[in-house]
Design an enzyme around this catalytic site. Structure first.
Site, PDB file in Angstrom:
ATOM      1  N   CYS A  89      66.255  -6.368  15.784  1.00 29.00           N
ATOM      2  CA  CYS A  89      66.459  -7.312  17.335  1.00 29.00           C
ATOM      3  C   CYS A  89      67.369  -7.545  17.389  1.00 29.00           C
ATOM      4  CB  CYS A  89      65.402  -8.146  16.257  1.00 29.00           C
ATOM      5  SG  CYS A  89      65.088 -10.241  17.026  1.00 29.00           S
ATOM      6  N   HIS A 131      57.187  -6.253  20.299  1.00 30.79           N
ATOM      7  CA  HIS A 131      57.845  -7.477  19.557  1.00 30.79           C
ATOM      8  C   HIS A 131      58.337  -8.076  20.804  1.00 30.79           C
ATOM      9  CE1 HIS A 131      61.953  -7.407  17.314  1.00 30.79           C
ATOM     10  NE2 HIS A 131      61.775  -7.645  18.025  1.00 30.79           N
ATOM     11  N   GLU A 132      58.431  -7.538  21.906  1.00 30.04           N
ATOM     12  CA  GLU A 132      58.749  -8.806  23.177  1.00 30.04           C
ATOM     13  C   GLU A 132      57.369  -9.631  23.200  1.00 30.04           C
ATOM     14  OE1 GLU A 132      62.376  -9.067  23.522  1.00 30.04           O
ATOM     15  OE2 GLU A 132      61.960  -6.601  22.306  1.00 30.04           O
ATOM     16  N   HIS A 135      57.966 -12.446  20.469  1.00 28.60           N
ATOM     17  CA  HIS A 135      58.751 -13.130  20.655  1.00 28.60           C
ATOM     18  C   HIS A 135      58.410 -14.279  21.461  1.00 28.60           C
ATOM     19  CE1 HIS A 135      62.791 -12.252  18.871  1.00 28.60           C
ATOM     20  NE2 HIS A 135      62.576 -11.308  20.124  1.00 28.60           N
TER      21      HIS A 135
END
Ligand SMILES: [Zn+2]
Length: 182
Positions: A89, A131-132, A135
């Site tokens: 990351c 993952h994004e 976020h």
């Protein structure tokens, strides 16, 4: 080019859920450009708006030379997991850890012109989409690890040279304040 500073772990913006985009305007297109430029400069495989301090549901990706962005994503995940894949990351520079993720993902959302977009990905792309999107919910990859792996990760994070750099800096004035509040 409008490369922005990338926020590091410890910055509260990374723990704040982002708001949906409602205006598909020039500002949004500038945000997508800033995210793209910053991601390419890093370089990274993905970057979400909170990582440059913007609380909107937008991310960019660059996987296998496929460059793109997605706004207001909604994910549909496969039940089968890749338990061992390494993940990094840009908000945790230089560190990668095995992180369990669904092997396949379908992300529905919009492009910067407000047109509906569907991105289907497996393996690396699926991992990136998860993952994004995390976020945008204030979720970080350390949250996806099992307890044992998270402990190892937190130790490495504490030992990283950037650790604590995003903590608020308390400046102590060398001058006496003579009883006045500062
Ligand atoms: Zn990240």
């Amino acid at each position: 080019m409008a490369i922005q500073p990338i926020r590091l772990f410890g910055d509260p913006v990374l723990r704040t859920p982002a708001d949906p985009v409602t205006d598909f305007d020039k500002e949004l297109r500038k945000l997508v450009k800033d995210l793209t430029d910053t991601m390419m400069d890093a370089p990274g495989a993905g970057l979400a708006a909170p990582q440059i301090g913007v609380g909107l549901r937008v991310f960019t990706y660059n996987i296998d030379d496929e460059l793109g962005h997605l706004i207001n994503p909604d994910l549909d995940l496969s039940a089968d997991l890749d338990e061992e894949g390494e993940e990094g990351c840009l908000s945790f520079p230089g560190l990668t850890f095995p992180t369990p993720r669904a092997i396949r993902a379908v992300a529905k959302g919009f492009n910067m012109y407000g047109e509906p977009v569907t991105i289907e990905g497996s393996e690396l792309m699926a991992r990136c989409l998860q993952h994004e999107t995390d976020h945008l919910n204030g979720v970080l990859f350390i949250d996806r690890m099992d307890v044992k792996q998270r402990k190892l990760a937190m130790k490495a994070i504490r030992e990283a040279e950037w650790s604590g750099m995003s903590a608020p800096v308390v400046k102590v004035s060398p001058h006496a304040t003579q009883g006045r509040a500062i």
